[in-house]
Write a protein that holds these residues in place. Structure first.
Motif, PDB file in Angstrom:
ATOM      1  N   GLN A 168     -19.472  41.482  43.243  1.00  0.00           N
ATOM      2  CA  GLN A 168     -20.894  41.091  43.237  1.00  0.00           C
ATOM      3  C   GLN A 168     -21.730  42.102  44.013  1.00  0.00           C
ATOM      4  O   GLN A 168     -22.824  42.479  43.591  1.00  0.00           O
ATOM      5  N   SER A 169     -21.184  42.535  45.130  1.00  0.00           N
ATOM      6  CA  SER A 169     -21.912  43.510  45.946  1.00  0.00           C
ATOM      7  C   SER A 169     -22.101  44.806  45.172  1.00  0.00           C
ATOM      8  O   SER A 169     -23.185  45.408  45.198  1.00  0.00           O
ATOM      9  N   VAL A 170     -21.022  45.232  44.480  1.00  0.00           N
ATOM     10  CA  VAL A 170     -21.106  46.476  43.694  1.00  0.00           C
ATOM     11  C   VAL A 170     -22.169  46.332  42.612  1.00  0.00           C
ATOM     12  O   VAL A 170     -23.001  47.232  42.408  1.00  0.00           O
ATOM     13  N   ARG A 171     -22.156  45.139  41.933  1.00  0.00           N
ATOM     14  CA  ARG A 171     -23.159  44.906  40.868  1.00  0.00           C
ATOM     15  C   ARG A 171     -24.568  44.941  41.446  1.00  0.00           C
ATOM     16  O   ARG A 171     -25.482  45.526  40.847  1.00  0.00           O
ATOM     17  N   LEU A 172     -24.731  44.301  42.602  1.00  0.00           N
ATOM     18  CA  LEU A 172     -26.056  44.259  43.233  1.00  0.00           C
ATOM     19  C   LEU A 172     -26.532  45.664  43.588  1.00  0.00           C
ATOM     20  O   LEU A 172     -27.686  46.034  43.323  1.00  0.00           O
ATOM     21  N   VAL A 173     -25.620  46.441  44.153  1.00  0.00           N
ATOM     22  CA  VAL A 173     -25.978  47.815  44.520  1.00  0.00           C
ATOM     23  C   VAL A 173     -26.346  48.611  43.270  1.00  0.00           C
ATOM     24  O   VAL A 173     -27.344  49.350  43.254  1.00  0.00           O
ATOM     25  N   LEU A 174     -25.521  48.429  42.199  1.00  0.00           N
ATOM     26  CA  LEU A 174     -25.804  49.149  40.947  1.00  0.00           C
ATOM     27  C   LEU A 174     -27.171  48.756  40.393  1.00  0.00           C
ATOM     28  O   LEU A 174     -27.947  49.614  39.937  1.00  0.00           O
ATOM     29  N   ALA A 175     -27.475  47.431  40.435  1.00  0.00           N
ATOM     30  CA  ALA A 175     -28.773  46.955  39.941  1.00  0.00           C
ATOM     31  C   ALA A 175     -29.906  47.560  40.765  1.00  0.00           C
ATOM     32  O   ALA A 175     -30.936  48.002  40.210  1.00  0.00           O
ATOM     33  N   MET A 176     -29.692  47.610  42.080  1.00  0.00           N
ATOM     34  CA  MET A 176     -30.738  48.174  42.942  1.00  0.00           C
ATOM     35  C   MET A 176     -30.935  49.662  42.655  1.00  0.00           C
ATOM     36  O   MET A 176     -32.054  50.160  42.612  1.00  0.00           O
ATOM     37  N   VAL A 177     -29.804  50.350  42.437  1.00  0.00           N
ATOM     38  CA  VAL A 177     -29.897  51.785  42.111  1.00  0.00           C
ATOM     39  C   VAL A 177     -30.660  51.963  40.807  1.00  0.00           C
ATOM     40  O   VAL A 177     -31.521  52.853  40.686  1.00  0.00           O
ATOM     41  N   GLN A 181      -8.404  36.357  49.339  1.00  0.00           N
ATOM     42  CA  GLN A 181      -8.450  37.707  48.763  1.00  0.00           C
ATOM     43  C   GLN A 181      -9.273  37.716  47.478  1.00  0.00           C
ATOM     44  O   GLN A 181     -10.070  38.626  47.242  1.00  0.00           O
ATOM     45  N   GLN A 182      -9.049  36.662  46.650  1.00  0.00           N
ATOM     46  CA  GLN A 182      -9.790  36.595  45.386  1.00  0.00           C
ATOM     47  C   GLN A 182     -11.289  36.481  45.642  1.00  0.00           C
ATOM     48  O   GLN A 182     -12.090  37.152  45.000  1.00  0.00           O
ATOM     49  N   VAL A 183     -11.644  35.616  46.615  1.00  0.00           N
ATOM     50  CA  VAL A 183     -13.068  35.466  46.965  1.00  0.00           C
ATOM     51  C   VAL A 183     -13.622  36.802  47.450  1.00  0.00           C
ATOM     52  O   VAL A 183     -14.722  37.212  47.073  1.00  0.00           O
ATOM     53  N   ALA A 184     -12.813  37.499  48.235  1.00  0.00           N
ATOM     54  CA  ALA A 184     -13.263  38.799  48.756  1.00  0.00           C
ATOM     55  C   ALA A 184     -13.476  39.789  47.612  1.00  0.00           C
ATOM     56  O   ALA A 184     -14.450  40.554  47.611  1.00  0.00           O
ATOM     57  N   VAL A 185     -12.549  39.744  46.620  1.00  0.00           N
ATOM     58  CA  VAL A 185     -12.673  40.651  45.468  1.00  0.00           C
ATOM     59  C   VAL A 185     -13.945  40.325  44.677  1.00  0.00           C
ATOM     60  O   VAL A 185     -14.709  41.221  44.315  1.00  0.00           O
ATOM     61  N   VAL A 186     -14.174  39.003  44.443  1.00  0.00           N
ATOM     62  CA  VAL A 186     -15.368  38.589  43.695  1.00  0.00           C
ATOM     63  C   VAL A 186     -16.626  39.018  44.456  1.00  0.00           C
ATOM     64  O   VAL A 186     -17.564  39.563  43.856  1.00  0.00           O
TER      65      VAL A 186
END
Lengths: 216, 173
Positions: B99-108, B90-95
């Motif tokens: 990370q995915s959210v950060r990547l999407v934000l960076a791309m945006v 679960q922790q790995v999934a949260v991390v």
């Protein structure tokens, strides 16, 4: 179907094991251990007759307890705890039996393995005919014959029978466990009882009334 | 031995179901009373009930299963280990999700920057495009000033004067 608060409250008040499970939901490890202690014997007893093998029954029982633990956060009492537990056990055992049938494993260690050709009832009768029903059977022989007769039933009949006999579940509860209608359970149990009666008739104890035409 | 017709089979099944349900205490009181009345008068019916009851009692002879000595401990340990694994997963999934959210934000952010830059560049180019569009008029501005009216200029265009000029300009290029 969603479980209403009044249903949950009713089962919480009625069933001490539901209250234990609610403590497990709140991450109480001791409550979980207590539940394992309370149900391990009953669960393994049913599973052993269902899957025919102690090791496999214990493995499946552990799988059941693991599922109970994993489901704890979403647990809401909608039935007696035992009904909920045996519903999980029925699913786990059904999956295991299905997988075993798919792999076509043949258990050569048992006298009459699970993978039998033809009608198991006929084979059971043929096998039983060699066991001299007329003489008095000792305890072990009787146990073996009854076990063979139970094993000759199909999986669903066996499950329903074990739940009714050893868990004392009502038709309604068995229906819930096996995801059937109560009427289907009624039919299933009556067929199971007739099959058992046919298989065990030659071994029934003396003492039936003289006017009993069906007695051995 | 004569074969039973389907109606007899049905009646036999229904009777069996009723007897089994009676033994299991699952019959409503009215039907249970009817069964008891029949039991009192029908010996064959009574025999069937007795056989079913005796079969049920024979199940008590089934071998009792025993639980391995350390089953409770091993089960609790297994569950604890699995729970820890589940937690780690679960922790790995949260991390990974973070990370995915950060990547999407960076791309945006990058796409927004590019879009903004494009808009600003396009806005800046607008003045130059206007200048380029008006360049032929600016080049001939002195000549246009000589003319008194638009009608006069139009008559010159009809005669092809501006076209010749353009051809001359094209040739110069």
């Amino acid at each position: 179907m969603a479980i209403t608060d009044s249903t949950a409250n009713r089962y919480t008040a009625l069933d001490p094991d539901v209250r234990l499970m609610l403590r497990v939901r709140d991450d109480d490890a001791q409550a979980f251990e207590e539940l394992v202690r309370r149900y391990q014997q009953r669960l393994i007893g049913v599973l052993e007759h269902l899957v025919r093998g102690k090791d496999m029954a214990e493995d499946l029982a552990q799988e059941v307890f693991l599922r109970v633990f994993r489901a704890r956060k979403n647990y809401k009492p909608g039935a007696k705890f035992s009904t909920w537990l045996f519903t999980i056990a029925n699913n786990v055992a059904s999956n295991a039996l299905r997988n075993r049938a798919r792999r076509k494993e043949v258990d050569v260690s048992t006298v009459m393995g699970p993978q039998r050709e033809g009608n198991p009832l006929d084979e059971m009768l043929a096998a039983a005919s060699g066991l001299m029903p007329a003489r008095q059977l000792d305890k072990l022989e009787r146990a073996e014959i009854v076990q063979l007769a139970v094993e000759a039933l199909n999986d669903r009949q066996r499950m329903a029978l074990l739940l009714a006999k050893f868990e004392g579940l009502s038709y309604e509860e068995i229906a819930q466990v096996m995801q059937l209608s109560p009427q289907a359970v009624k039919s299933l149990l009556s067929r199971a009882r007739r099959n058992l009666k046919d298989l065990l008739r030659p071994y029934m104890e003396e003492g039936s009334s003289p006017d009993d035409p069906g007695a051995a | 031995m004569t074969e039973l017709d389907p109606h007899d089979h049905y009646a036999e099944d229904a009777e069996l179901e009723e007897l089994v349900a009676y033994l299991d205490g699952e019959l409503e009181s009215e039907r249970a009373t009817r069964v008891e009345e029949r039991l009192a008068t029908d010996p064959a019916y009574r025999t069937r009930l007795r056989e079913l009851a005796r079969t049920w009692e024979m199940l008590d002879h089934l071998p009792q299963s025993s639980v391995s000595e350390h089953f409770t401990e091993t089960t609790v340990e297994l569950v604890a280990v699995q729970a820890e694994k589940d937690l780690r997963t679960q922790q790995v999934a949260v991390v990974r999700k973070q990370q995915s959210v950060r990547l999407v934000l960076a791309m945006v952010a990058v796409v927004s920057c590019l879009a903004g830059f494009g808009l600003i560049w396009s806005w800046q180019q607008r003045g130059e495009r206007r200048f380029l569009r008006d360049l032929p008029i600016i080049e001939e501005l002195d000549m246009y000033r000589v003319a008194d009216s638009v009608d006069f200029l139009q008559s010159l265009e009809e005669r092809g004067l501006f076209t010749e000029n353009e051809e001359i300009h094209d040739g110069d290029l």
